[in-house]
Design an enzyme around this catalytic site. Sequence first.
Site, short mmCIF file in Angstrom:
data_model
loop_
_atom_site.label_atom_id
_atom_site.label_comp_id
_atom_site.label_asym_id
_atom_site.label_seq_id
_atom_site.Cartn_x
_atom_site.Cartn_y
_atom_site.Cartn_z
N CYS A 65 0.87 -1.18 0.00
CA CYS A 65 0.00 0.00 0.00
C CYS A 65 0.90 1.22 0.00
O CYS A 65 2.11 1.10 -0.18
CB CYS A 65 -1.01 -0.02 1.16
SG CYS A 65 -0.34 0.26 2.80
N HIS A 98 13.66 -14.72 13.09
CA HIS A 98 13.13 -14.71 14.46
C HIS A 98 11.61 -14.81 14.51
O HIS A 98 11.07 -15.34 15.47
CB HIS A 98 13.54 -13.43 15.19
CG HIS A 98 15.00 -13.39 15.56
ND1 HIS A 98 15.48 -12.71 16.65
CD2 HIS A 98 16.08 -13.96 14.97
CE1 HIS A 98 16.79 -12.85 16.73
NE2 HIS A 98 17.18 -13.60 15.70
C1 RB5 Z 1 -4.07 5.41 0.58
O1 RB5 Z 1 -4.06 6.77 0.34
C2 RB5 Z 1 -3.20 5.10 1.79
O2 RB5 Z 1 -3.83 5.58 2.95
C3 RB5 Z 1 -2.94 3.61 1.91
O3 RB5 Z 1 -2.35 3.14 0.75
C4 RB5 Z 1 -1.97 3.19 3.01
O4 RB5 Z 1 -0.80 3.92 2.98
C5 RB5 Z 1 -2.57 3.07 4.34
O5 RB5 Z 1 -1.93 2.66 5.32
#
Ligand code: RB5
Length: 177
Positions: A65, A98
Amino acid sequence: MKIALGADHAGFEIKNRIVQMLRDQGHDVIDYGTCDETPVDYPQFGYVVGEAVASGQAERGIVVCGSSLGIAMAANKVPGVRCAAVFEPLMTELARQHNDANVIALSERLTGWEMLERLIHVFLTTPTLGGRHAYRVEQLFEYGDAQRERTLKAIENGQVTDAQTPPDIAKAPAQSL
Ligand code: RB5
């Protein structure tokens, strides 16, 4: 190796690149998306990759993400998942040695491609050390009602819980414990 991948809209470009790289290396990849920049919710992608790994459909998982953090939190909600958000090689090695990490979370916005390649290589090639580490890893999945009660009582009493490493496990030098 069979590897499940998932990402939100802030991680899909790197996720697609990782999918391609792993396929080129001969891995069997399950790509759970997302596949474009339409905003989606990262928890859903953390859950699906987590479940694929926890159920044994995949041996390892990689989630991406924007920061790596939200999707790691989501994956770790799945019982059986040990997801580490990693940024550099040694922490990735330790996450395997670990913590027996079976999923890693990567950041598209904060980590460059060359580093990501290294992190993935370390994740896929480092064995877990087992032994005393396995004993601790097991505890990660024992946090049910009984353990919770002990922990809350320990807080109330201003103590740590009475958990102690058994002597047969604690015989290694302190710095490696
Ligand atoms: C998306 O904008 C962002 O909030 C997501 O990809 C992530 O970084 C959340 O933890």
